[in-house]
Enzyme design. Sequence first.
Site, PDB file in Angstrom:
ATOM      1  CG  ASP A   3      -1.768   1.020   1.390  1.00  0.00           C
ATOM      2  OD1 ASP A   3      -2.407   1.544   0.267  1.00  0.00           O
ATOM      3  OD2 ASP A   3      -1.855   2.050   2.492  1.00  0.00           O
ATOM      4  CB  SER A   4       0.173   4.630  -0.585  1.00  0.00           C
ATOM      5  OG  SER A   4      -1.168   5.079   0.032  1.00  0.00           O
ATOM      6  CB  CYS A  66      -2.742   0.868  -2.651  1.00  0.00           C
ATOM      7  SG  CYS A  66      -3.066   2.583  -2.830  1.00  0.00           S
ATOM      8  CD  GLU A 149      -0.263  14.302   7.770  1.00  0.00           C
ATOM      9  OE1 GLU A 149      -1.300  14.675   8.521  1.00  0.00           O
ATOM     10  OE2 GLU A 149       0.388  14.728   6.993  1.00  0.00           O
ATOM     11  CB  CYS A 180      -9.340   5.148   0.204  1.00  0.00           C
ATOM     12  SG  CYS A 180      -7.821   5.441   0.963  1.00  0.00           S
ATOM     13  CG  HIS A 182      -5.198   5.329   4.187  1.00  0.00           C
ATOM     14  ND1 HIS A 182      -4.616   4.769   3.047  1.00  0.00           N
ATOM     15  CD2 HIS A 182      -4.102   5.684   5.083  1.00  0.00           C
ATOM     16  CE1 HIS A 182      -3.407   5.106   3.142  1.00  0.00           C
ATOM     17  NE2 HIS A 182      -3.251   5.441   4.403  1.00  0.00           N
TER      18      HIS A 182
HETATM   19  N1  DGL Z   1      -4.460   3.699   0.569  1.00  0.00           N
HETATM   20  C1  DGL Z   1      -4.756   4.320  -0.613  1.00  0.00           C
HETATM   21  C2  DGL Z   1      -5.931   3.931  -1.404  1.00  0.00           C
HETATM   22  O1  DGL Z   1      -6.428   2.668  -1.241  1.00  0.00           O
HETATM   23  C3  DGL Z   1      -4.835   5.758  -0.870  1.00  0.00           C
HETATM   24  C4  DGL Z   1      -4.022   6.382   0.083  1.00  0.00           C
HETATM   25  C5  DGL Z   1      -3.143   7.388  -0.851  1.00  0.00           C
HETATM   26  O2  DGL Z   1      -3.490   8.549  -1.357  1.00  0.00           O
HETATM   27  O3  DGL Z   1      -1.922   7.128  -0.855  1.00  0.00           O
HETATM   28  O4  DGL Z   1      -6.229   4.536  -2.668  1.00  0.00           O
END
Ligand code: DGL
Length: 271
Positions: A3-4, A66, A149, A180, A182
């Site tokens: 993931d990012s 991600c 964060e 997403c 997150h």
């Molecule tokens: N976790 C990433 C997703 O599912 C997004 C977060 C990011 O912008 O890096 O798209």
Amino acid sequence: VFDSGVGGLTVLHELLVSLPSEDYVYLGDTANFPYGDKTDAELQQFSVRIADHLLELGVKLIVVACNSAAAAALETLEQHLKPTGVDVIGVIRPAAQTAVVSTSNGRIGLLATPATVNNGAYARALLDADPHVHLESVAAADLATIINEGATIDERIVQSVRAYCAPLRAAAVDTVVLGCTHYPLVAPLLQRSLGRGVKLITSGVGVTRSVERALAAKDLLNPQAGEGSYRFQTTADVESFTEVGVRFLQMPFGEVEHVELGRPTSNMVRT
Ligand code: DGL
């Protein structure tokens, strides 16, 4: 699993619940965070570079945890990995399939990064699953950053989440895809903003089923009972990744490794 940042830990969590005896390596590409404002070309380059790194570690399957990367790069990765025989599983198809099964009124909302919304991968996946559903998409520019964060939820964040949810409420959707990885980390906040009647869809459970089937098809499921090993890597600061990650995943990370994957060198044209 990559993931990012820490968001993909929501997918790793589901994998640990369903397939606990597998060995996992999780890479958070925090040096290139956020993915949500990158172009498809950039995300393809990041993803291929990460896949090559994971292959060097000897992985037997790759999960793109991600949505932004999966939307932009899943097909590229499938092509790239074809000669290796290593399967790659993304998060978009499983979430889209879950959403069409879940909706009663045929009105589905999508909350995702600008990269994911603009790519149109969810619209295509939902259309494939059911051509008659209506999709209302909202691009949330800063929500993943706030979560990554580990920011304490304050009134400003609540107001911004309410603003993202307002068009979904207005569109009378009964199902919202958290597009997403997150976002499940702030599911209570989203549920309060959307109301009791709205079902929140995440890709985690669907992804684990796909992973299980893909491994079983190649007779690659770990036959051992008991817990496998896990290993965490980040391309940026180890301390903040560990602090936020441990809080979200609620398990000790052990020695988190810093890895340098380098930045893409070829021309990256913004679209
Ligand atoms: N976790 C990433 C997703 O599912 C997004 C977060 C990011 O912008 O890096 O798209």
